[in-house]
Design a protein around this motif. Structure first.
Motif, PDB file in Angstrom:
ATOM      1  N   GLU A  16       0.826  -1.210   0.000  1.00  0.00           N
ATOM      2  CA  GLU A  16       0.000   0.000   0.000  1.00  0.00           C
ATOM      3  C   GLU A  16       0.861   1.262   0.000  1.00  0.00           C
ATOM      4  O   GLU A  16       0.629   2.183  -0.777  1.00  0.00           O
ATOM      5  N   GLU A  17       1.872   1.316   0.881  1.00  0.00           N
ATOM      6  CA  GLU A  17       2.733   2.491   0.946  1.00  0.00           C
ATOM      7  C   GLU A  17       3.550   2.648  -0.334  1.00  0.00           C
ATOM      8  O   GLU A  17       3.729   3.762  -0.830  1.00  0.00           O
ATOM      9  N   ALA A  18       4.056   1.546  -0.860  1.00  0.00           N
ATOM     10  CA  ALA A  18       4.862   1.611  -2.080  1.00  0.00           C
ATOM     11  C   ALA A  18       4.023   2.108  -3.255  1.00  0.00           C
ATOM     12  O   ALA A  18       4.492   2.939  -4.053  1.00  0.00           O
ATOM     13  N   MET A  19       2.791   1.618  -3.362  1.00  0.00           N
ATOM     14  CA  MET A  19       1.917   2.079  -4.451  1.00  0.00           C
ATOM     15  C   MET A  19       1.596   3.557  -4.290  1.00  0.00           C
ATOM     16  O   MET A  19       1.624   4.316  -5.263  1.00  0.00           O
ATOM     17  N   HIS A  20       1.314   3.963  -3.069  1.00  0.00           N
ATOM     18  CA  HIS A  20       1.001   5.367  -2.818  1.00  0.00           C
ATOM     19  C   HIS A  20       2.205   6.248  -3.151  1.00  0.00           C
ATOM     20  O   HIS A  20       2.063   7.283  -3.812  1.00  0.00           O
ATOM     21  N   ALA A  21       3.383   5.845  -2.715  1.00  0.00           N
ATOM     22  CA  ALA A  21       4.590   6.632  -2.988  1.00  0.00           C
ATOM     23  C   ALA A  21       4.867   6.724  -4.482  1.00  0.00           C
ATOM     24  O   ALA A  21       5.350   7.753  -4.973  1.00  0.00           O
ATOM     25  N   SER A  22       4.557   5.661  -5.216  1.00  0.00           N
ATOM     26  CA  SER A  22       4.834   5.665  -6.661  1.00  0.00           C
ATOM     27  C   SER A  22       3.967   6.671  -7.413  1.00  0.00           C
ATOM     28  O   SER A  22       4.300   7.056  -8.530  1.00  0.00           O
ATOM     29  N   LEU A  23       2.868   7.108  -6.805  1.00  0.00           N
ATOM     30  CA  LEU A  23       2.014   8.106  -7.446  1.00  0.00           C
ATOM     31  C   LEU A  23       2.698   9.468  -7.533  1.00  0.00           C
ATOM     32  O   LEU A  23       2.316  10.295  -8.355  1.00  0.00           O
ATOM     33  N   PHE A  24       3.674   9.693  -6.667  1.00  0.00           N
ATOM     34  CA  PHE A  24       4.387  10.966  -6.641  1.00  0.00           C
ATOM     35  C   PHE A  24       5.662  10.825  -7.459  1.00  0.00           C
ATOM     36  O   PHE A  24       6.733  10.536  -6.928  1.00  0.00           O
ATOM     37  N   ASP A  25       5.531  11.019  -8.749  1.00  0.00           N
ATOM     38  CA  ASP A  25       6.653  10.810  -9.656  1.00  0.00           C
ATOM     39  C   ASP A  25       6.919  12.094 -10.445  1.00  0.00           C
ATOM     40  O   ASP A  25       6.561  12.209 -11.612  1.00  0.00           O
ATOM     41  N   ARG A  26       7.488  13.048  -9.756  1.00  0.00           N
ATOM     42  CA  ARG A  26       7.831  14.328 -10.372  1.00  0.00           C
ATOM     43  C   ARG A  26       9.306  14.606 -10.090  1.00  0.00           C
ATOM     44  O   ARG A  26       9.904  14.022  -9.209  1.00  0.00           O
ATOM     45  N   GLN A  27       9.842  15.538 -10.827  1.00  0.00           N
ATOM     46  CA  GLN A  27      11.258  15.871 -10.675  1.00  0.00           C
ATOM     47  C   GLN A  27      11.570  16.479  -9.307  1.00  0.00           C
ATOM     48  O   GLN A  27      12.664  16.326  -8.789  1.00  0.00           O
ATOM     49  N   ASN A  28      10.585  17.119  -8.690  1.00  0.00           N
ATOM     50  CA  ASN A  28      10.806  17.772  -7.394  1.00  0.00           C
ATOM     51  C   ASN A  28      10.558  16.840  -6.209  1.00  0.00           C
ATOM     52  O   ASN A  28      10.649  17.251  -5.065  1.00  0.00           O
ATOM     53  N   VAL A  29      10.263  15.561  -6.478  1.00  0.00           N
ATOM     54  CA  VAL A  29       9.939  14.599  -5.420  1.00  0.00           C
ATOM     55  C   VAL A  29      11.089  13.614  -5.244  1.00  0.00           C
ATOM     56  O   VAL A  29      11.590  13.050  -6.213  1.00  0.00           O
ATOM     57  N   THR A  30      11.475  13.428  -3.990  1.00  0.00           N
ATOM     58  CA  THR A  30      12.473  12.416  -3.629  1.00  0.00           C
ATOM     59  C   THR A  30      11.795  11.423  -2.704  1.00  0.00           C
ATOM     60  O   THR A  30      11.218  11.808  -1.681  1.00  0.00           O
ATOM     61  N   ARG A  31      11.848  10.162  -3.080  1.00  0.00           N
ATOM     62  CA  ARG A  31      11.272   9.112  -2.235  1.00  0.00           C
ATOM     63  C   ARG A  31      12.373   8.526  -1.354  1.00  0.00           C
ATOM     64  O   ARG A  31      13.445   8.188  -1.839  1.00  0.00           O
ATOM     65  N   ILE A  32      12.075   8.403  -0.065  1.00  0.00           N
ATOM     66  CA  ILE A  32      13.022   7.878   0.921  1.00  0.00           C
ATOM     67  C   ILE A  32      12.472   6.554   1.449  1.00  0.00           C
ATOM     68  O   ILE A  32      11.393   6.513   2.037  1.00  0.00           O
TER      69      ILE A  32
END
Length: 149
Positions: A16-32
């Motif tokens: 669930e968290e991984a899918m949600h995080a994958s929705l934020f795929d912009r140049q200004n977004v860093t996933r940790i």
């Protein structure tokens, strides 16, 4: 979209968290990635007194992914994280990693569950004809217990 920079902290082990995080795929977004947090990332940051320092860094200078990863090293002493990590290794049946992890934890604190799992892992490794390398920490005795039995 309007943010200059955004950080998304998530547990990649949680679908669930991984899918949600994958929705934020912009140049200004860093996933940790924050593995073995079981949906408790904010709770960990608060209990480990890391949230305010990270927010202060964000307010006073350019917050970088390295700032998060340095802060996340505190997980090595955060018992809920250690328990979740150990449980994952047990589930995956990884005696070598269990032994290394338990040996590391027992260098800092004496927790009976980690002592038991270390003994079981060492027996399993011995049965397979394997042995761990010498302990680089050199600790022969675990630290005194800080957790009630």
């Amino acid at each position: 979209e309007a943010a200059d920079r955004a950080f998304i902290l998530y547990d990649p082990g949680s679908d669930e968290e991984a899918m949600h995080a994958s929705l934020f795929d912009r140049q200004n977004v860093t996933r940790i990635r924050c593995r073995y947090q079981n949906g408790q990332i904010e709770r960990f940051l608060r209990r480990a007194d890391l949230l305010k320092p990270l927010l202060n860094i964000a307010a006073t200078r350019d917050l970088q992914p390295l700032d998060f990863y340095r802060a996340l090293r505190a997980r090595r002493d955060y018992l809920p994280y250690l328990r979740a990590f150990l449980h994952e290794l047990e589930t995956e049946r990884r005696p070598w990693l269990i032994a290394l992890m338990c040996r590391s934890v027992l260098r800092r604190v004496n927790i009976p569950r980690f002592q038991r799992q270390l003994s079981l892992a060492l027996r399993e490794l011995e049965r397979k004809g394997l042995a761990l390398p010498p302990d680089p920490g050199g600790a022969s005795q675990p630290a005194p217990s800080r957790e009630p039995a």
